[in-house]
Design a protein around this motif. Structure first.
Motif, PDB file in Angstrom:
ATOM      1  N   ALA A  65      69.726  86.836 -10.859  1.00  0.00           N
ATOM      2  CA  ALA A  65      69.225  87.478  -9.647  1.00  0.00           C
ATOM      3  C   ALA A  65      67.715  87.657  -9.677  1.00  0.00           C
ATOM      4  CB  ALA A  65      69.914  88.824  -9.449  1.00  0.00           C
ATOM      5  N   ARG A  66      67.161  87.893 -10.846  1.00  0.00           N
ATOM      6  CA  ARG A  66      65.722  88.124 -10.931  1.00  0.00           C
ATOM      7  C   ARG A  66      64.940  86.875 -10.548  1.00  0.00           C
ATOM      8  NH1 ARG A  66      64.985  91.742 -16.481  1.00  0.00           N
ATOM      9  NH2 ARG A  66      66.356  93.485 -15.810  1.00  0.00           N
ATOM     10  N   SER A  67      65.408  85.725 -10.973  1.00  0.00           N
ATOM     11  CA  SER A  67      64.697  84.482 -10.630  1.00  0.00           C
ATOM     12  C   SER A  67      64.832  84.142  -9.152  1.00  0.00           C
ATOM     13  CB  SER A  67      65.228  83.332 -11.485  1.00  0.00           C
ATOM     14  OG  SER A  67      66.629  83.155 -11.276  1.00  0.00           O
ATOM     15  N   ASN A  68      65.920  84.543  -8.532  1.00  0.00           N
ATOM     16  CA  ASN A  68      66.135  84.249  -7.110  1.00  0.00           C
ATOM     17  C   ASN A  68      65.411  85.229  -6.195  1.00  0.00           C
ATOM     18  OD1 ASN A  68      67.792  82.055  -7.666  1.00  0.00           O
ATOM     19  ND2 ASN A  68      69.674  83.278  -7.576  1.00  0.00           N
ATOM     20  N   MET A  69      65.063  86.414  -6.718  1.00  0.00           N
ATOM     21  CA  MET A  69      64.511  87.462  -5.863  1.00  0.00           C
ATOM     22  C   MET A  69      63.150  87.065  -5.288  1.00  0.00           C
ATOM     23  SD  MET A  69      65.133  90.328  -4.504  1.00  0.00           S
ATOM     24  CE  MET A  69      64.269  91.624  -3.628  1.00  0.00           C
ATOM     25  N   GLU A  70      62.317  86.460  -6.084  1.00  0.00           N
ATOM     26  CA  GLU A  70      60.975  86.109  -5.598  1.00  0.00           C
ATOM     27  C   GLU A  70      61.042  85.077  -4.481  1.00  0.00           C
ATOM     28  OE1 GLU A  70      58.678  84.835  -8.873  1.00  0.00           O
ATOM     29  OE2 GLU A  70      58.758  86.772  -9.944  1.00  0.00           O
ATOM     30  N   GLU A  71      61.822  84.053  -4.675  1.00  0.00           N
ATOM     31  CA  GLU A  71      61.943  83.025  -3.630  1.00  0.00           C
ATOM     32  C   GLU A  71      62.677  83.565  -2.408  1.00  0.00           C
ATOM     33  OE1 GLU A  71      63.368  78.330  -3.206  1.00  0.00           O
ATOM     34  OE2 GLU A  71      63.626  79.442  -5.096  1.00  0.00           O
ATOM     35  N   PHE A  72      63.609  84.464  -2.639  1.00  0.00           N
ATOM     36  CA  PHE A  72      64.349  85.066  -1.527  1.00  0.00           C
ATOM     37  C   PHE A  72      63.414  85.893  -0.641  1.00  0.00           C
ATOM     38  CE2 PHE A  72      67.426  88.290   0.154  1.00  0.00           C
ATOM     39  CZ  PHE A  72      68.185  87.404   0.916  1.00  0.00           C
ATOM     40  N   GLN A  73      62.489  86.603  -1.227  1.00  0.00           N
ATOM     41  CA  GLN A  73      61.545  87.412  -0.446  1.00  0.00           C
ATOM     42  C   GLN A  73      60.597  86.553   0.372  1.00  0.00           C
ATOM     43  OE1 GLN A  73      59.809  89.847  -3.530  1.00  0.00           O
ATOM     44  NE2 GLN A  73      61.198  91.573  -3.100  1.00  0.00           N
ATOM     45  N   THR A  74      60.267  85.401  -0.111  1.00  0.00           N
ATOM     46  CA  THR A  74      59.358  84.527   0.634  1.00  0.00           C
ATOM     47  C   THR A  74      60.032  83.846   1.818  1.00  0.00           C
ATOM     48  OG1 THR A  74      59.879  82.705  -0.874  1.00  0.00           O
ATOM     49  CG2 THR A  74      57.980  84.103  -1.426  1.00  0.00           C
ATOM     50  N   LYS A  75      61.339  83.632   1.766  1.00  0.00           N
ATOM     51  CA  LYS A  75      62.038  82.912   2.808  1.00  0.00           C
ATOM     52  C   LYS A  75      62.727  83.822   3.829  1.00  0.00           C
ATOM     53  CE  LYS A  75      62.884  78.713   0.160  1.00  0.00           C
ATOM     54  NZ  LYS A  75      63.878  77.703  -0.307  1.00  0.00           N
ATOM     55  N   VAL A  76      62.847  85.089   3.541  1.00  0.00           N
ATOM     56  CA  VAL A  76      63.498  86.035   4.452  1.00  0.00           C
ATOM     57  C   VAL A  76      62.458  87.027   4.934  1.00  0.00           C
ATOM     58  CG1 VAL A  76      65.261  87.804   4.691  1.00  0.00           C
ATOM     59  CG2 VAL A  76      65.732  85.747   3.340  1.00  0.00           C
ATOM     60  N   GLN A  77      62.246  87.083   6.232  1.00  0.00           N
ATOM     61  CA  GLN A  77      61.221  87.941   6.823  1.00  0.00           C
ATOM     62  C   GLN A  77      61.816  89.244   7.355  1.00  0.00           C
ATOM     63  OE1 GLN A  77      58.131  86.938   6.359  1.00  0.00           O
ATOM     64  NE2 GLN A  77      58.906  85.008   5.509  1.00  0.00           N
ATOM     65  N   TYR A  78      62.686  89.850   6.590  1.00  0.00           N
ATOM     66  CA  TYR A  78      63.295  91.132   6.965  1.00  0.00           C
ATOM     67  C   TYR A  78      63.220  92.071   5.769  1.00  0.00           C
ATOM     68  CZ  TYR A  78      65.337  88.828  11.057  1.00  0.00           C
ATOM     69  OH  TYR A  78      65.528  88.150  12.229  1.00  0.00           O
ATOM     70  N   PRO A  79      63.333  93.383   6.011  1.00  0.00           N
ATOM     71  CA  PRO A  79      63.345  94.325   4.875  1.00  0.00           C
ATOM     72  C   PRO A  79      64.511  94.012   3.930  1.00  0.00           C
ATOM     73  CG  PRO A  79      63.051  95.499   6.955  1.00  0.00           C
ATOM     74  CD  PRO A  79      63.379  94.082   7.313  1.00  0.00           C
TER      75      PRO A  79
END
Length: 481
Positions: free
Chosen positions: A437-451
């Protein structure tokens, strides 16, 4: 009965698990078995020790586990509703020692019971709704001008968020009504049909009058009651034809959206009570032996569709942890298991805050790609999202591509109903405690523009931050709406 006593005694001993008492009566402390007929017993087998071996499938049924109140959840129901018919009027005359042949004193019939529908927050499913509802009929009037009692009204309680639609009667119900026939077509129409089918020269005027009188009498007997062996004269029959009740008012089709607790609507009005014989007194008819029949009501067919109402709704793919999250932050107790499609019905929980502010949260069953095309019961699940004010996307952060899961969810909601994704949105990144989950969190934040709120529903981590974010977004959505 062709089974001998020793055979029955052996059967009793085998089923009871104990000794046989005289007369084949015994007390069994063992398991209770279903009843089997003599024909079934004959087909049972005997082992080498001549022990009776009934079919295992008929006795040892597999256990279905503990049943919950959500096992029989229903969100769609079609029922038949019939209002109560009005009571008939009465034919009576007052009798006394001074006046043995007094004036008419028959009472009116009572009104039939109405049928109401009411929204109740204590009901969460349509499984308790019956297939047929019929209100009580009004009672018949009696002598001494005593009117009949009105029929008791009936209230159908449904969950808050139920849509009510009136539909056409099924084919079998329509065909049954057609077979019974209807005399409301009028006397002239019946006589006209028969005269068209026959040659005018071959039918006498007397035969036409007889046909007309017979049809007219049949129509009158449908709306009025006469004393035994009484047949009105022609002039009085025409007078009664003028007093036929008007055609009943046909209300518009029922279309309701029950969104408030205690909301109550009339869906079927009871029939009007018939008039007693005092209403038929004229200058020429001092003692009428006529009264009016009560109005009979036709059934109404309704469809109930339940759409859950909640402040926020949990939307996610199967096995994303929605039920675990709902159990962690609310008072709900959904079924939790490590396999997809654990939740097959929507669950609604209440989140209580320290300042006594509350909000409702709905767990929508898992959606799959193509849900807007009704894949995986998509329409049955998606309709519960329409009533939520805030969309809470629950994404498995430890999955292969969590941002792809989020895109699938948004695409399915928008394809189901345009503008649905424009509602206030909060993204919950579940299973954040797993290594991937930690490795996916950074990329997930860049691609999702919601809180985005990362949590671990199973370990109860970051739950307080999530409930605070939920409250702020729900309060903001309520102020805007």
């Amino acid at each position: 009965m062709n089974i001998c006593r020793p055979y029955l005694a052996k059967l009793c001993s085998t089923l009871s698990g104990g000794p046989v008492v005289s007369g084949c009566r015994w007390v069994s402390n063992g398991p209770r078995f279903p009843f089997h007929s003599v024909k079934d017993i004959k087909n049972w087998d005997l082992d080498s020790d001549h022990q009776i071996l009934p079919p295992p499938s008929t006795i040892f049924a597999p256990s279905k586990g503990r049943r919950t109140r959500h096992d029989n959840f229903l969100d769609f129901k079609r029922i038949r509703v019939t209002a109560g018919g009005g009571g008939d009027g009465s034919i009576a005359f007052s009798h006394s020692a001074v006046q043995p042949f007094g004036p008419p004193c028959g009472g009116n019939g009572g009104r039939g019971g109405n049928v109401y529908i009411m929204a109740c927050k204590d009901i969460t499913s349509l499984n308790g709704i019956l297939n047929n509802y019929t209100a009580a009929n009004g009672t018949m009037g009696s002598s001494n001008n005593m009117h009949g009692a009105n029929g008791e009204d009936m209230v159908i309680r449904v969950p808050v968020g139920t849509l009510v639609r009136q539909v056409q009667a099924p084919i079998y119900a329509s065909s049954t009504a057609a077979e019974l026939g209807d005399d409301e077509g009028g006397v002239e129409a019946v006589g006209q049909d028969e005269t068209e089918n026959a040659d005018e020269d071959e039918i006498d005027v007397e035969e036409q009058n007889e046909i007309y009188a017979e049809q007219m009498m049949r129509l009158l007997e449908k709306h009025f009651k006469f004393k035994t062996n009484y047949r009105p004269r022609e002039d009085r029959a025409r007078w009664l034809m003028e007093r036929l009740p008007p055609k009943p008012y046909v209300p518009p089709p029922v279309l309701l959206d029950l969104t408030v607790h205690g909301e109550k609507h009339l869906i079927a009005r009871g029939g009007r009570g018939g008039q007693g014989n005092p209403h038929f007194v004229t200058h020429e008819i001092k003692g009428p032996a006529i009264c009016e029949r009560g109005e009979k009501k036709e059934p109404v067919w309704l469809e109930f569709e339940l759409k859950s109402i909640a402040d926020a709704g949990l939307v996610g793919l199967p096995n994303a942890g929605k039920s675990t999250l709902l159990a962690a932050i609310s008072n709900a107790h959904p079924k939790i298991a490590p396999y997809p499609f654990t939740t097959l019905n929507p669950y609604i929980g209440t989140i209580d805050y320290s300042d006594f502010w509350t909000m409702t949260l709905a767990d929508i069953p898992g959606l799959v790609e193509g849900a807007h095309l009704n894949y995986g019961l998509g329409h049955q699940f998606l309709k519960h999202v329409e009533r939520t004010k805030v969309l809470v996307y629950v994404v498995d952060l430890a999955g292969k591509e969590p941002w792809r899961d989020f895109e699938i969810l948004q695409a399915e909601l928008e394809a189901y109903k345009t503008g649905l994704t424009a509602r206030p949105t909060l993204v919950v990144a579940n299973k954040a405690d797993l290594p991937r989950a930690r490795s996916n969190m950074e990329e997930f934040q860049t691609k999702v523009q919601y809180p985005i709120v990362p949590i671990s529903a199973k370990e109860r981590r970051n739950i307080t931050h999530l409930t605070g974010a939920l409250r702020s977004i729900v309060e903001k959505a309520g102020a805007q709406g």
